[in-house]
Motif scaffolding. Sequence first.
Motif, short mmCIF file in Angstrom:
data_model
loop_
_atom_site.label_atom_id
_atom_site.label_comp_id
_atom_site.label_asym_id
_atom_site.label_seq_id
_atom_site.Cartn_x
_atom_site.Cartn_y
_atom_site.Cartn_z
N ARG A 138 1.53 12.63 -2.68
CA ARG A 138 1.43 12.25 -4.09
C ARG A 138 1.94 10.83 -4.27
NH1 ARG A 138 4.38 16.04 -6.02
NH2 ARG A 138 6.22 15.02 -6.86
N PRO A 139 1.10 9.92 -4.76
CA PRO A 139 1.55 8.54 -4.90
C PRO A 139 2.50 8.39 -6.08
CG PRO A 139 -0.64 8.77 -5.82
CD PRO A 139 -0.30 10.10 -5.20
N PRO A 140 3.34 7.36 -6.07
CA PRO A 140 4.23 7.11 -7.21
C PRO A 140 3.43 6.68 -8.43
CG PRO A 140 4.36 5.31 -5.63
CD PRO A 140 3.52 6.37 -4.99
N GLY A 141 4.07 6.75 -9.58
CA GLY A 141 3.39 6.44 -10.83
C GLY A 141 2.81 5.05 -10.89
N ALA A 155 0.84 -1.20 0.00
CA ALA A 155 0.00 0.00 0.00
C ALA A 155 0.88 1.25 0.00
CB ALA A 155 -0.91 -0.02 1.21
N GLN A 156 0.47 2.24 -0.80
CA GLN A 156 1.20 3.49 -0.91
C GLN A 156 0.37 4.63 -0.31
OE1 GLN A 156 4.43 3.66 -2.35
NE2 GLN A 156 4.17 1.44 -2.17
N PRO A 157 0.95 5.42 0.58
CA PRO A 157 0.16 6.46 1.26
C PRO A 157 -0.22 7.60 0.32
CG PRO A 157 2.49 6.65 1.84
CD PRO A 157 2.36 5.38 1.05
N ILE A 158 -1.45 8.07 0.47
CA ILE A 158 -1.90 9.26 -0.25
C ILE A 158 -2.35 10.37 0.72
CG2 ILE A 158 -2.50 8.09 -2.38
CD1 ILE A 158 -5.42 8.04 -1.48
N GLU A 159 -2.41 10.03 2.01
CA GLU A 159 -2.72 11.04 3.03
C GLU A 159 -2.30 10.48 4.38
OE1 GLU A 159 -6.28 14.16 3.94
OE2 GLU A 159 -6.89 12.05 3.78
N GLY A 197 -12.71 10.06 -1.26
CA GLY A 197 -13.04 11.35 -1.86
C GLY A 197 -11.86 12.03 -2.51
N LEU A 198 -10.66 11.47 -2.35
CA LEU A 198 -9.47 12.06 -2.95
C LEU A 198 -9.37 11.67 -4.42
CD1 LEU A 198 -6.93 11.39 -0.07
CD2 LEU A 198 -7.82 13.62 -0.78
N THR A 199 -8.98 12.63 -5.25
CA THR A 199 -8.83 12.37 -6.68
C THR A 199 -7.38 12.52 -7.10
OG1 THR A 199 -9.13 14.69 -7.32
CG2 THR A 199 -11.14 13.34 -7.05
N ALA A 200 -7.07 11.94 -8.24
CA ALA A 200 -5.71 12.05 -8.77
C ALA A 200 -5.33 13.51 -8.98
CB ALA A 200 -5.60 11.27 -10.08
N HIS A 201 -6.28 14.32 -9.43
CA HIS A 201 -6.00 15.74 -9.67
C HIS A 201 -5.61 16.45 -8.37
CE1 HIS A 201 -6.25 19.71 -11.47
NE2 HIS A 201 -7.06 20.09 -10.49
N GLU A 202 -6.29 16.15 -7.27
CA GLU A 202 -5.97 16.79 -5.99
C GLU A 202 -4.56 16.47 -5.53
OE1 GLU A 202 -9.24 16.92 -2.82
OE2 GLU A 202 -9.83 15.25 -4.11
N LEU A 203 -4.06 15.30 -5.90
CA LEU A 203 -2.76 14.84 -5.40
C LEU A 203 -1.60 15.17 -6.32
CD1 LEU A 203 -3.91 11.35 -4.06
CD2 LEU A 203 -3.51 13.43 -2.74
N GLU A 204 -1.88 15.75 -7.49
CA GLU A 204 -0.81 16.01 -8.46
C GLU A 204 0.27 16.91 -7.90
OE1 GLU A 204 -3.28 15.65 -12.70
OE2 GLU A 204 -2.78 17.62 -11.86
N GLN A 205 -0.10 17.91 -7.09
CA GLN A 205 0.87 18.85 -6.54
C GLN A 205 1.17 18.59 -5.06
OE1 GLN A 205 2.38 20.89 -8.68
NE2 GLN A 205 1.06 19.95 -10.24
N ALA A 206 0.72 17.46 -4.54
CA ALA A 206 0.95 17.14 -3.13
C ALA A 206 2.43 16.80 -2.91
CB ALA A 206 0.07 15.97 -2.71
N PRO A 207 2.89 16.88 -1.67
CA PRO A 207 4.26 16.47 -1.38
C PRO A 207 4.47 15.00 -1.72
CG PRO A 207 3.32 17.67 0.48
CD PRO A 207 2.20 17.41 -0.47
N THR A 208 5.70 14.66 -2.06
CA THR A 208 6.04 13.26 -2.29
C THR A 208 6.05 12.52 -0.94
OG1 THR A 208 8.41 13.64 -1.97
CG2 THR A 208 7.52 13.91 -4.22
N PRO A 209 6.06 11.19 -0.96
CA PRO A 209 6.19 10.46 0.31
C PRO A 209 7.42 10.89 1.10
CG PRO A 209 5.51 8.96 -1.42
CD PRO A 209 5.82 10.26 -2.09
N ALA A 210 8.54 11.09 0.41
CA ALA A 210 9.75 11.51 1.11
C ALA A 210 9.56 12.86 1.79
CB ALA A 210 10.92 11.57 0.13
N GLU A 211 8.92 13.79 1.11
CA GLU A 211 8.72 15.13 1.68
C GLU A 211 7.73 15.09 2.84
OE1 GLU A 211 9.44 17.68 -2.45
OE2 GLU A 211 7.44 16.93 -1.93
#
Length: 220
Positions: free
Chosen positions: A58-61, A30-34, A74-88
């Motif tokens: 922002r999840p990896p590709g 599982a990859q975190p998105i929030e 409720g989260l969309t791909a568009h909302e996460l496009e500019q989110a911090p990376t997992p590292a950040e």
Amino acid sequence: MGGLTHDPAFQATTFVVIDFETTTPTGHPAQPIEVAALALRCTDGQWVEAGRSTSLIRPPGFAPVTPADTAQTGLTAHELEQAPTPAEALSALDRRFTADRPYLLVAQHATTEANVIHHQRAHCPALARIDLLDTIPLAKHLVPGLLNYRLDTLLAHFGIPQPPDRHRAPADVDVTAQLFLRLIAAAKDSPQLSDLAALVKLAGRTARCNQPAQEELFDL
């Protein structure tokens, strides 16, 4: 409240309620998105909030947000496009933990959070070393006989209102924190839970980084 909250080790501990929302790509963990975290301390039987943190991730590709993920969170791909990376995002959260204070993470079905943290441990080495408390075994001990011990069932049992944005990390952290405090209040009637050591024995989960090295051979 009873002896548990007056135990010096309990009072010295910062309890950090944590929750991740994730996407689960085929063939990958599982990859975190929030992520959201809420720190609580108990002094002389009184709880105080010691800090909180939340971030989209922002999840990896290889782990895109799917329609099922959006339906759940409720989260969309568009909302996460500019989110911090997992590292950040996770390194920022990691910096909130200081070496001179004992912590325990608190989560509903803590194995889920433990696995996400373990797979992201390169970005959050301090967080990855913190052991966890799982509200499910604690609830089973204190409130036996429920049909199940899902979060929604426990919220209904304790009369904790469902948040409108249930399945978002900040909302789930808030209601899990309320549940945890209700369970700790109920523990005053449990002679088996007189101190922090007893609580950890009942509901503790060892962080995967703290487990014996041979268990790392199957890093699934």
